[in-house]
Design an enzyme around this catalytic site. Structure first.
Site, PDB file in Angstrom:
ATOM      1  N   LYS A 214      -8.367 -88.019  81.416  1.00  0.00           N
ATOM      2  CA  LYS A 214      -6.949 -87.609  81.018  1.00  0.00           C
ATOM      3  C   LYS A 214      -6.261 -88.096  79.754  1.00  0.00           C
ATOM      4  O   LYS A 214      -6.094 -89.301  79.714  1.00  0.00           O
ATOM      5  CB  LYS A 214      -6.209 -88.206  82.260  1.00  0.00           C
ATOM      6  CG  LYS A 214      -4.866 -87.477  82.201  1.00  0.00           C
ATOM      7  CD  LYS A 214      -3.597 -88.786  83.023  1.00  0.00           C
ATOM      8  CE  LYS A 214      -2.818 -89.125  81.921  1.00  0.00           C
ATOM      9  NZ  LYS A 214      -2.171 -88.227  81.013  1.00  0.00           N
TER      10      LYS A 214
ATOM     11  N   THR B 113       0.566-102.402  78.192  1.00  0.00           N
ATOM     12  CA  THR B 113       0.448-103.410  79.165  1.00  0.00           C
ATOM     13  C   THR B 113       1.152-103.087  80.500  1.00  0.00           C
ATOM     14  O   THR B 113       0.656-103.388  81.523  1.00  0.00           O
ATOM     15  CB  THR B 113       0.963-104.877  78.565  1.00  0.00           C
ATOM     16  OG1 THR B 113      -0.027-105.045  77.494  1.00  0.00           O
ATOM     17  CG2 THR B 113       0.713-106.192  79.545  1.00  0.00           C
TER      18      THR B 113
ATOM     19  N   VAL C 215       1.769-100.124  81.815  1.00  0.00           N
ATOM     20  CA  VAL C 215       1.305 -99.153  82.657  1.00  0.00           C
ATOM     21  C   VAL C 215      -0.280 -99.879  83.123  1.00  0.00           C
ATOM     22  O   VAL C 215      -0.474 -99.700  84.480  1.00  0.00           O
ATOM     23  CB  VAL C 215       0.916 -97.989  82.208  1.00  0.00           C
ATOM     24  CG1 VAL C 215       0.005 -96.875  82.702  1.00  0.00           C
ATOM     25  CG2 VAL C 215       2.563 -97.156  81.944  1.00  0.00           C
ATOM     26  N   GLY C 216      -0.937-100.672  82.392  1.00  0.00           N
ATOM     27  CA  GLY C 216      -2.235-101.135  82.607  1.00  0.00           C
ATOM     28  C   GLY C 216      -2.124-102.026  83.773  1.00  0.00           C
ATOM     29  O   GLY C 216      -2.856-102.124  84.681  1.00  0.00           O
TER      30      GLY C 216
ATOM     31  N   GLU D 151      -7.544-101.787  78.012  1.00  0.00           N
ATOM     32  CA  GLU D 151      -7.359-102.038  76.660  1.00  0.00           C
ATOM     33  C   GLU D 151      -5.769-101.843  76.428  1.00  0.00           C
ATOM     34  O   GLU D 151      -5.196-100.559  76.413  1.00  0.00           O
ATOM     35  CB  GLU D 151      -8.180-101.096  75.684  1.00  0.00           C
ATOM     36  CG  GLU D 151      -9.507-101.202  75.746  1.00  0.00           C
ATOM     37  CD  GLU D 151     -10.191-102.379  75.280  1.00  0.00           C
ATOM     38  OE1 GLU D 151      -9.645-103.255  74.690  1.00  0.00           O
ATOM     39  OE2 GLU D 151     -11.320-102.463  75.508  1.00  0.00           O
TER      40      GLU D 151
ATOM     41  N   CYS E  64      -2.598-100.453  68.187  1.00  0.00           N
ATOM     42  CA  CYS E  64      -2.351-101.535  69.063  1.00  0.00           C
ATOM     43  C   CYS E  64      -3.093-102.716  68.456  1.00  0.00           C
ATOM     44  O   CYS E  64      -2.673-103.873  68.519  1.00  0.00           O
ATOM     45  CB  CYS E  64      -3.421-101.208  70.047  1.00  0.00           C
ATOM     46  SG  CYS E  64      -5.249-100.735  69.892  1.00  0.00           S
TER      47      CYS E  64
ATOM     48  N   GLU F 250       5.815-105.374  71.465  1.00  0.00           N
ATOM     49  CA  GLU F 250       5.044-104.628  70.579  1.00  0.00           C
ATOM     50  C   GLU F 250       6.142-103.311  70.075  1.00  0.00           C
ATOM     51  O   GLU F 250       6.410-102.727  70.984  1.00  0.00           O
ATOM     52  CB  GLU F 250       4.183-103.983  71.315  1.00  0.00           C
ATOM     53  CG  GLU F 250       2.926-102.937  70.496  1.00  0.00           C
ATOM     54  CD  GLU F 250       1.929-102.772  71.557  1.00  0.00           C
ATOM     55  OE1 GLU F 250       2.180-102.238  72.580  1.00  0.00           O
ATOM     56  OE2 GLU F 250       0.899-102.510  71.122  1.00  0.00           O
TER      57      GLU F 250
HETATM   58  P1  NDP Z   1       1.190 -95.649  78.251  1.00  0.00           P
HETATM   59  O1  NDP Z   1       0.772 -96.997  78.670  1.00  0.00           O
HETATM   60  O2  NDP Z   1       2.303 -95.024  78.464  1.00  0.00           O
HETATM   61  O3  NDP Z   1      -0.114 -94.439  78.465  1.00  0.00           O
HETATM   62  C1  NDP Z   1      -1.165 -94.379  78.361  1.00  0.00           C
HETATM   63  C2  NDP Z   1      -1.805 -93.420  79.348  1.00  0.00           C
HETATM   64  O4  NDP Z   1      -1.531 -93.740  80.634  1.00  0.00           O
HETATM   65  C3  NDP Z   1      -1.386 -91.886  79.167  1.00  0.00           C
HETATM   66  O5  NDP Z   1      -2.219 -91.227  79.334  1.00  0.00           O
HETATM   67  C4  NDP Z   1      -0.344 -91.777  80.074  1.00  0.00           C
HETATM   68  O6  NDP Z   1      -0.178 -90.485  80.445  1.00  0.00           O
HETATM   69  C5  NDP Z   1      -1.170 -92.668  81.186  1.00  0.00           C
HETATM   70  N1  NDP Z   1      -0.052 -92.996  82.190  1.00  0.00           N
HETATM   71  C6  NDP Z   1       1.090 -93.224  82.469  1.00  0.00           C
HETATM   72  N2  NDP Z   1       1.844 -93.516  83.677  1.00  0.00           N
HETATM   73  C7  NDP Z   1       0.440 -94.027  84.067  1.00  0.00           C
HETATM   74  C8  NDP Z   1       0.286 -94.055  85.453  1.00  0.00           C
HETATM   75  N3  NDP Z   1       1.371 -94.538  86.341  1.00  0.00           N
HETATM   76  N4  NDP Z   1      -0.867 -94.201  86.258  1.00  0.00           N
HETATM   77  C9  NDP Z   1      -2.136 -94.048  85.246  1.00  0.00           C
HETATM   78  N5  NDP Z   1      -1.763 -93.545  84.197  1.00  0.00           N
HETATM   79  C10 NDP Z   1      -0.652 -93.346  83.565  1.00  0.00           C
HETATM   80  O7  NDP Z   1       0.862 -95.960  76.594  1.00  0.00           O
HETATM   81  P2  NDP Z   1       1.346 -94.909  75.472  1.00  0.00           P
HETATM   82  O8  NDP Z   1       0.421 -93.493  75.764  1.00  0.00           O
HETATM   83  O9  NDP Z   1       2.569 -95.072  75.314  1.00  0.00           O
HETATM   84  O10 NDP Z   1       0.365 -95.722  74.180  1.00  0.00           O
HETATM   85  C11 NDP Z   1       0.746 -96.793  73.586  1.00  0.00           C
HETATM   86  C12 NDP Z   1       0.401 -97.989  74.256  1.00  0.00           C
HETATM   87  O11 NDP Z   1      -1.303 -98.038  74.193  1.00  0.00           O
HETATM   88  C13 NDP Z   1       0.772 -99.425  73.222  1.00  0.00           C
HETATM   89  O12 NDP Z   1       1.213-100.254  74.118  1.00  0.00           O
HETATM   90  C14 NDP Z   1      -0.696 -99.645  72.761  1.00  0.00           C
HETATM   91  O13 NDP Z   1      -0.697-100.845  72.335  1.00  0.00           O
HETATM   92  C15 NDP Z   1      -1.542 -99.199  73.762  1.00  0.00           C
HETATM   93  N6  NDP Z   1      -2.773 -99.108  73.271  1.00  0.00           N
HETATM   94  C16 NDP Z   1      -3.868 -99.939  73.188  1.00  0.00           C
HETATM   95  C17 NDP Z   1      -5.008 -99.759  72.529  1.00  0.00           C
HETATM   96  C18 NDP Z   1      -5.892-100.757  72.657  1.00  0.00           C
HETATM   97  O14 NDP Z   1      -7.291-100.513  72.631  1.00  0.00           O
HETATM   98  N7  NDP Z   1      -5.889-101.996  73.060  1.00  0.00           N
HETATM   99  C19 NDP Z   1      -5.376 -98.770  71.680  1.00  0.00           C
HETATM  100  C20 NDP Z   1      -4.165 -97.658  71.292  1.00  0.00           C
HETATM  101  C21 NDP Z   1      -3.200 -98.060  72.236  1.00  0.00           C
HETATM  102  P3  NDP Z   1       1.233 -89.561  80.127  1.00  0.00           P
HETATM  103  O15 NDP Z   1       1.441 -90.072  78.678  1.00  0.00           O
HETATM  104  O16 NDP Z   1       0.275 -88.101  80.060  1.00  0.00           O
HETATM  105  O17 NDP Z   1       2.135 -89.585  81.031  1.00  0.00           O
END
Ligand code: NDP
Length: 448
Positions: free
Chosen positions: A153, A208, A210-211, A228, A262, A352
């Site tokens: 996804k 973090t 959403v994680g 991650e 990140c 962040e």
């Molecule tokens: P999000 O956590 O918002 O989204 C990440 C992914 O999760 C997207 O595909 C999103 O889908 C999906 N998502 C959103 N809500 C849910 C849910 N309830 N259940 C399951 N999946 C969901 O992060 P961002 O896209 O805004 O990315 C930025 C963040 O990612 C920053 O905090 C950054 O630090 C982190 N990051 C970490 C990295 C690492 O390796 N540690 C590398 C790159 C980024 P959709 O957007 O389609 O709704």
């Protein structure tokens, strides 16, 4: 429902896609489940051959993929090319890793004990918008190498490169159903993958916040998860460092990908005795960062991903601005390179930003540098600049972070482990370590 995909440098739509929901997600999981027995049974050398073919196809289509990524994310074309180069390297690496990730024999009484590395089954891969193709490959490579099938996804904002990669995967003759891409909102498609009883593991990269929800959702089916997450990494510059080199490199450790990284070293910690000199050098280096049209070969920084994200980034900049650069006029979600002077208690140093904003923070000595660097809930990456080798290693061991560089700001290589400590997540991507996250150890005792 349809989804309009926007180019953040022009604010214009570049594609319109059908948006998937729960039904389409379930169908993709069912296809992946049906493909699993066949894919697991492909011999290691044939699986390696298929992955190598995919790597070669990525190389052959590298310019096309780089242009898709540059247009969809707003990243400079030169950076997008480098990222696609890494994608191919990642598939080459995991093609070669397949037959090197093996079990053991363990001396036991009364027989022979063997371990096997078993595939997990269907894995759900959830990827953010900042490095869409790269991060997809970090998960796809080891997951495929271990014999799993996949539902991927991508983020809704940036689905185009994953869709093109899915076509190349079929062109490589990886069987239909082994990799399934589903484009739809995270709270629907992502959430369904997290809770689906037929999904064995979630490989997640994102925030973090959403994680945390992914981990909670996965608990219902005791799903394996790799997280991650975000970071707030420190770039620690000691007075005995090569200050010119450290200052010349520092802007690119924060402003690359417009700070949407990140691993961004967004806290620049500088020993007080070198603070004034380093600040001058840093401002000069930041002034030289070329911000503009991502299609230009010389551009080093493009726009942010969306108008909404720009509003969030802007909320971090108030007083104490040391330097702010320029941005192009006209459409595009531009935000200038910004240096602010801060303490580690300020919001800009705690949260962040995920934009081109760096906080300069002075420290008195080694002990205080370690204290400040570790005074954060995150622990993803970081840098140490010093000409004293013993100090470099001492500080590296003391920092609570998963990926460090000494006299450099680079974090990521196909062959070395990548991942966080603390609230930056757990599990490791890349290198041989990633294979452990996509397989299960089975122990078999044979009585003799
Ligand atoms: P999000 O956590 O918002 O989204 C990440 C992914 O999760 C997207 O595909 C999103 O889908 C999906 N998502 C959103 N809500 C849910 C849910 N309830 N259940 C399951 N999946 C969901 O992060 P961002 O896209 O805004 O990315 C930025 C963040 O990612 C920053 O905090 C950054 O630090 C982190 N990051 C970490 C990295 C690492 O390796 N540690 C590398 C790159 C980024 P959709 O957007 O389609 O709704």
């Amino acid at each position: 429902m349809t989804l309009a995909v926007i180019n953040p440098a022009t604010e214009q739509p570049i594609a319109e896609l059908d948006e998937a929901g729960v039904e389409e997600t379930d169908a993709a999981v069912a296809r992946a489940r049906a493909a699993f027995p066949g894919w697991r049974a492909v011999s290691p050398s044939d699986r390696a051959r298929l992955l190598r073919r995919l790597a070669t196809l990525v190389e052959e289509h590298s310019e096309e993929l780089a242009r898709i990524e540059s247009q969809n994310v707003g990243k400079p074309i030169s950076g997008a090319r480098a990222e696609v180069g890494m994608v191919a390297e990642v598939f080459h690496f995991y093609a070669g890793a397949i037959d090197k990730h093996h079990g053991e024999t363990i001396p036991v009484a009364g027989g022979v004990d063997l371990t096997f590395r078993e595939a997990l089954g269907v894995v759900g891969l959830i990827v953010p918008w900042n490095f869409p193709l790269n991060i997809s490959s970090w998960k796809l490579g080891p997951a495929l190498a271990c014999g799993n099938t996949i539902v991927l996804k991508p983020a809704e904002l940036t689905p185009l490169s994953a869709l093109r990669l899915a076509e190349l995967i079929l062109d490589a003759q990886i069987p239909e159903g082994v990799v399934n891409v589903v484009v739809g909102p995270g709270r629907v498609v992502g959430q369904r993958l997290v809770e689906h009883p037929d999904v064995a593991k979630i490989g997640f990269t994102g925030s973090t916040e959403v994680g945390r929800g992914v981990m909670q959702g996965a608990a219902g089916t005791i799903k394996r998860v790799t997280l991650e997450l975000g970071g707030k990494s420190a770039n620690v510059v000691f007075a005995d460092a090569d200050l010119e080199r450290a200052a010349a490199a520092a802007p690119y450790a924060v402003f690359d990908n417009a700070g949407q990284d990140c691993c961004a070293r967004s806290r620049i910690l500088v020993e007080r005795s070198a603070y004034d000199r380093f600040s001058e050098l840093l401002v000069d280096a930041t002034r030289r960062v070329r911000v503009g049209d991502p299609r230009e070969e010389s551009t080093e920084m493009g726009p942010l991903i969306s108008a909404e994200h720009r509003t969030t980034v802007a909320s971090f900049v108030g007083g104490n601005t040391l330097f702010q650069g320029e941005t192009p006029d006209g459409p595009g979600y531009w935000f200038p390179c910004t240096l602010v002077e801060a303490t580690n208690d300020d919001r800009v140093a705690r949260e962040e930003v995920f934009g081109p904003v760096a906080a300069l923070i002075p420290f008195a000595d080694e002990e205080e540098a370690i204290h400040i660097a570790n005074d954060t809930p995150y622990g993803l990456s970081g840098s140490i600049w010093t000409e004293n080798g013993a100090r470099a290693l001492r500080v590296a061991r003391a920092l609570e972070t998963g990926v460090l560089s000494i006299n450099s700001n680079s974090s990521v290589r196909p062959t070395t482990p990548f991942g966080g400590f603390k609230q930056s997540g757990f599990g490791r991507e890349l290198g041989m370590h990633a294979l452990d996250g996509y397989s299960e150890v089975k122990n078999v005792f044979v009585a003799t």
